[in-house]
Enzyme design. Structure first.
Site, PDB file in Angstrom:
ATOM      1  N   GLU A 166      -6.547  -3.952   3.641  1.00  0.00           N
ATOM      2  CA  GLU A 166      -6.688  -3.912   2.176  1.00  0.00           C
ATOM      3  C   GLU A 166      -6.351  -2.553   1.600  1.00  0.00           C
ATOM      4  O   GLU A 166      -5.890  -2.443   0.461  1.00  0.00           O
ATOM      5  CB  GLU A 166      -8.117  -4.306   1.766  1.00  0.00           C
ATOM      6  CG  GLU A 166      -8.461  -5.771   1.952  1.00  0.00           C
ATOM      7  CD  GLU A 166      -9.006  -6.118   3.330  1.00  0.00           C
ATOM      8  OE1 GLU A 166      -8.873  -5.286   4.262  1.00  0.00           O
ATOM      9  OE2 GLU A 166      -9.561  -7.218   3.484  1.00  0.00           O
ATOM     10  N   GLY A 201      -9.147 -10.873   4.545  1.00  0.00           N
ATOM     11  CA  GLY A 201     -10.081 -11.991   4.459  1.00  0.00           C
ATOM     12  C   GLY A 201     -10.044 -12.882   5.696  1.00  0.00           C
ATOM     13  O   GLY A 201     -11.039 -13.534   6.016  1.00  0.00           O
TER      14      GLY A 201
HETATM   15  N1  CAA Z   1      -1.303 -13.647   0.416  1.00  0.00           N
HETATM   16  C1  CAA Z   1      -0.293 -14.366  -0.088  1.00  0.00           C
HETATM   17  N2  CAA Z   1       0.826 -14.649   0.602  1.00  0.00           N
HETATM   18  C2  CAA Z   1       0.929 -14.180   1.851  1.00  0.00           C
HETATM   19  C3  CAA Z   1      -0.087 -13.414   2.448  1.00  0.00           C
HETATM   20  C4  CAA Z   1      -1.258 -13.167   1.672  1.00  0.00           C
HETATM   21  N3  CAA Z   1      -2.301 -12.485   2.155  1.00  0.00           N
HETATM   22  N4  CAA Z   1       0.304 -13.062   3.686  1.00  0.00           N
HETATM   23  C5  CAA Z   1       1.506 -13.607   3.866  1.00  0.00           C
HETATM   24  N5  CAA Z   1       1.899 -14.271   2.767  1.00  0.00           N
HETATM   25  C6  CAA Z   1       3.135 -15.003   2.539  1.00  0.00           C
HETATM   26  C7  CAA Z   1       4.312 -14.072   2.319  1.00  0.00           C
HETATM   27  O1  CAA Z   1       4.356 -13.628   0.979  1.00  0.00           O
HETATM   28  C8  CAA Z   1       5.472 -14.945   2.699  1.00  0.00           C
HETATM   29  O2  CAA Z   1       5.732 -15.829   1.636  1.00  0.00           O
HETATM   30  P1  CAA Z   1       7.258 -16.102   1.146  1.00  0.00           P
HETATM   31  O3  CAA Z   1       7.918 -16.747   2.344  1.00  0.00           O
HETATM   32  O4  CAA Z   1       7.097 -17.004  -0.006  1.00  0.00           O
HETATM   33  O5  CAA Z   1       7.849 -14.774   0.844  1.00  0.00           O
HETATM   34  C9  CAA Z   1       4.906 -15.758   3.844  1.00  0.00           C
HETATM   35  O6  CAA Z   1       3.486 -15.711   3.726  1.00  0.00           O
HETATM   36  C10 CAA Z   1       5.284 -15.215   5.221  1.00  0.00           C
HETATM   37  O7  CAA Z   1       4.866 -13.857   5.265  1.00  0.00           O
HETATM   38  P2  CAA Z   1       5.833 -12.656   5.729  1.00  0.00           P
HETATM   39  O8  CAA Z   1       7.253 -12.983   5.401  1.00  0.00           O
HETATM   40  O9  CAA Z   1       5.292 -11.388   5.166  1.00  0.00           O
HETATM   41  O10 CAA Z   1       5.645 -12.732   7.310  1.00  0.00           O
HETATM   42  P3  CAA Z   1       5.810 -11.533   8.352  1.00  0.00           P
HETATM   43  O11 CAA Z   1       5.771 -12.167   9.701  1.00  0.00           O
HETATM   44  O12 CAA Z   1       6.994 -10.707   8.020  1.00  0.00           O
HETATM   45  O13 CAA Z   1       4.513 -10.632   8.161  1.00  0.00           O
HETATM   46  C11 CAA Z   1       2.157 -10.224   7.900  1.00  0.00           C
HETATM   47  C12 CAA Z   1       3.252 -11.126   8.505  1.00  0.00           C
HETATM   48  C13 CAA Z   1       2.164  -8.886   8.609  1.00  0.00           C
HETATM   49  C14 CAA Z   1       0.837 -10.939   8.141  1.00  0.00           C
HETATM   50  C15 CAA Z   1       2.427 -10.035   6.389  1.00  0.00           C
HETATM   51  O14 CAA Z   1       2.623 -11.303   5.799  1.00  0.00           O
HETATM   52  C16 CAA Z   1       1.307  -9.346   5.648  1.00  0.00           C
HETATM   53  O15 CAA Z   1       1.175  -8.146   5.752  1.00  0.00           O
HETATM   54  N6  CAA Z   1       0.510 -10.124   4.901  1.00  0.00           N
HETATM   55  C17 CAA Z   1      -0.566  -9.557   4.072  1.00  0.00           C
HETATM   56  C18 CAA Z   1      -1.745  -9.138   4.917  1.00  0.00           C
HETATM   57  C19 CAA Z   1      -2.796  -8.506   4.040  1.00  0.00           C
HETATM   58  O16 CAA Z   1      -2.586  -7.502   3.409  1.00  0.00           O
HETATM   59  N7  CAA Z   1      -3.981  -9.143   4.010  1.00  0.00           N
HETATM   60  C20 CAA Z   1      -5.098  -8.673   3.190  1.00  0.00           C
HETATM   61  C21 CAA Z   1      -5.126  -9.452   1.897  1.00  0.00           C
HETATM   62  S1  CAA Z   1      -6.317  -8.789   0.758  1.00  0.00           S
HETATM   63  C22 CAA Z   1      -7.794  -9.458   1.248  1.00  0.00           C
HETATM   64  O17 CAA Z   1      -7.883 -10.223   2.179  1.00  0.00           O
HETATM   65  C23 CAA Z   1      -8.998  -9.025   0.451  1.00  0.00           C
HETATM   66  C24 CAA Z   1     -10.297  -9.423   1.009  1.00  0.00           C
HETATM   67  O18 CAA Z   1     -10.980  -8.642   1.639  1.00  0.00           O
HETATM   68  C25 CAA Z   1     -10.834 -10.744   0.770  1.00  0.00           C
END
Ligand code: CAA
Length: 315
Positions: A189, A166
């Site tokens: 995703e 997103g």
């Molecule tokens: N939703 C909720 N929480 C999230 C998040 C998300 N999309 N991305 C990161 N966070 C949170 C983590 O859970 C973590 O929280 P806690 O400290 O409470 O555990 C905090 O943010 C820090 O994140 P990381 O520890 O994972 O940080 P990192 O540096 O190790 O990794 C990252 C960074 C690669 C961006 C990783 O956080 C990640 O892969 N995030 C998810 C990315 C993703 O899959 N996005 C797509 C979401 S689905 C969507 O967007 C659908 C749509 O089309 C609308």
């Protein structure tokens, strides 16, 4: 009479100073500290600069400010979750956009994630995890995100770090994307067992072409700012410390044009995504003709002929 005028002048000065102090101070703080600053400053400063800062005091996940008098800035401010786009944040963004859209002084809007690690790491996965098919269909989940795409005023995304899922999709809803050298874009995703749901499969194809869009959406791979530039997803890549100032310079330039003509131009360009070339050209011609009914078209051409700067009145 004199006393009243002096008092009015003092109020105007106070408003101007408070407004500048409010927006400048908020921008210069690291994103993690900003919410504390906002809570402390909001009641003090924003009361005097109501027209600029009042909404900010009500927000929990974003900060709004006005720069250079006519650029609205929305800073995503949920650093602990890498600016994950929870429902409250997106509702606040919608409100901020509506406010800036209806403010006649604002000529351009900047959307940024501040100076932290993320522009936005996507929709809030933890908020979505227990949702059901019935929930998302009956609630038309993510429908309100669309305000960003339908905003009448130009919106410039200044992308600092992760713009994933997103996060990438809201950047693509904006009209111009500038990236810092540290920005990363992706539609991961597929790794969550779902697909992009806020325009990613549609806008990415138009931005980078089918092959790259397929590769990104089917593998979930993340691309660098330089790759994003190479594929036409972003129009500028700058060092992180120069991102906001570069975005602000462009936004200020846009905001100095006729707001009326800017809106018409944005509408014409966006129509190219929705229609055939022939229909788009016809629509453009009609809008071009319509500019001849405006004072600003007359002023712009007269100013050129008289070798002076145009004084647009947005009329
Ligand atoms: N939703 C909720 N929480 C999230 C998040 C998300 N999309 N991305 C990161 N966070 C949170 C983590 O859970 C973590 O929280 P806690 O400290 O409470 O555990 C905090 O943010 C820090 O994140 P990381 O520890 O994972 O940080 P990192 O540096 O190790 O990794 C990252 C960074 C690669 C961006 C990783 O956080 C990640 O892969 N995030 C998810 C990315 C993703 O899959 N996005 C797509 C979401 S689905 C969507 O967007 C659908 C749509 O089309 C609308």
């Amino acid at each position: 009479m004199l006393a009243r005028r002096t008092a009015q002048h003092a109020i105007r000065l106070l408003q101007k100073t408070a407004s500048t102090a409010c927006s400048k101070s908020l921008q210069s703080f690291p994103s993690g500290a900003v919410s504390n600053v906002r809570q402390v400053m909001a009641p003090v400063v924003c009361a005097s600069a109501r027209q600029y800062c009042a909404p900010a005091a009500a927000y929990e996940n974003i900060i709004t400010s006005v720069e250079n008098e006519n650029v609205g800035v929305i800073t995503l401010n949920r650093p602990k979750a890498l600016n994950a786009l929870c429902d409250v944040l997106m509702t606040e963004m919608e409100t901020a956009l509506i406010n800036f859209e209806s403010d006649p002084k604002i000529g351009c809007i900047i959307l940024t994630g501040g100076s932290g690690k993320a522009f936005a790491a996507g929709a809030d996965i933890k908020e979505m995890v227990d949702r059901t098919f019935v929930d998302v269909v009956s609630g038309n989940f993510l429908a309100h995100w669309n305000k960003l795409a339908t905003c009448k005023k130009p919106v410039l995304a200044a992308v600092n770090g992760f713009a994933l899922g997103g996060g990438c999709e809201i950047a693509m809803m904006c009209d111009i994307i500038y990236a810092s050298e540290k920005a990363k874009f992706g539609q991961p995703e597929i790794n969550l067992g779902t697909i992009p749901g806020a325009g990613g499969t549609q806008r990415l194809v138009k931005a980078v072409g089918k092959s790259k869009a397929m590769e990104m959406c089917l593998t979930g791979d993340i691309i660098s700012a330089q790759e994003a530039m190479q594929f036409g997803l972003v129009s500028k890549v700058v060092p992180p410390e120069a991102l906001f100032e570069t975005a602000l310079a462009t936004a200020t330039k846009i905001a100095s044009q006729s707001k009326l003509i800017t809106q018409i131009c944005k509408e014409a360009i966006n129509t190219s995504f929705e229609t055939t070339l022939a229909e788009g050209n016809h629509f453009e011609k009609r809008l071009f003709h319509a500019t001849f009914a405006t004072n600003d078209r007359k002023e712009g051409m007269t100013a050129f002929a008289e070798k002076r700067k145009a004084n647009f009145t947005d009329s």
